[in-house]
Design a protein around this motif. Sequence first.
Motif, short mmCIF file in Angstrom:
data_model
loop_
_atom_site.label_atom_id
_atom_site.label_comp_id
_atom_site.label_asym_id
_atom_site.label_seq_id
_atom_site.Cartn_x
_atom_site.Cartn_y
_atom_site.Cartn_z
N LYS A 37 0.84 -1.20 0.00
CA LYS A 37 0.00 0.00 0.00
C LYS A 37 0.87 1.25 0.00
O LYS A 37 0.62 2.20 -0.74
CB LYS A 37 -0.93 0.01 1.21
N ASN A 38 1.93 1.24 0.79
CA ASN A 38 2.80 2.41 0.85
C ASN A 38 3.56 2.62 -0.46
O ASN A 38 3.74 3.77 -0.90
CB ASN A 38 3.78 2.31 2.02
N GLU A 62 1.18 4.38 -2.57
CA GLU A 62 0.99 5.76 -2.12
C GLU A 62 2.16 6.65 -2.53
O GLU A 62 1.97 7.79 -2.96
CB GLU A 62 0.80 5.80 -0.60
N GLU A 96 1.73 9.71 -5.10
CA GLU A 96 2.12 11.05 -4.67
C GLU A 96 3.11 11.67 -5.65
O GLU A 96 2.98 12.84 -6.03
CB GLU A 96 2.72 10.99 -3.27
N PRO A 98 -7.14 5.06 -4.68
CA PRO A 98 -6.67 4.40 -3.45
C PRO A 98 -6.27 2.94 -3.72
O PRO A 98 -6.86 2.26 -4.56
CB PRO A 98 -7.88 4.47 -2.52
N TYR A 99 -5.27 2.49 -2.98
CA TYR A 99 -4.77 1.12 -3.11
C TYR A 99 -5.90 0.10 -3.04
O TYR A 99 -5.94 -0.85 -3.83
CB TYR A 99 -3.73 0.86 -2.01
#
Length: 92
Positions: free
Chosen positions: A27-28, A31, A35, A60-61
């Motif tokens: 997930k990160n 993100e 970004e 979103p993931y």
Amino acid sequence: MYTPTPIDTRNILLPAELEQLVEQMAKNVHEVWAESRIKQGWTYGEQRNDALKTHPCLIPYEDLPEEEKEYDRNTSKETLKLIMKLGFHIHQ
């Protein structure tokens, strides 16, 4: 010509207790990627278009198609396997 030579981690097995960490890392990874794209002027679009800077994965993931999530999971798994291959230990 460039020939990639990643460190061979095929013999490294991730313990089952790292599954949650893999998902959090995946997930990160998404993100951080999203970004960066947004800072570069990219926006959501149903189709990827480099000229218009639109991409269907700028969501979103949790909403990504499973194959996109798996791409991020593989990045996370390979990172963890490399850490272990280099002799580091991961403790909770």
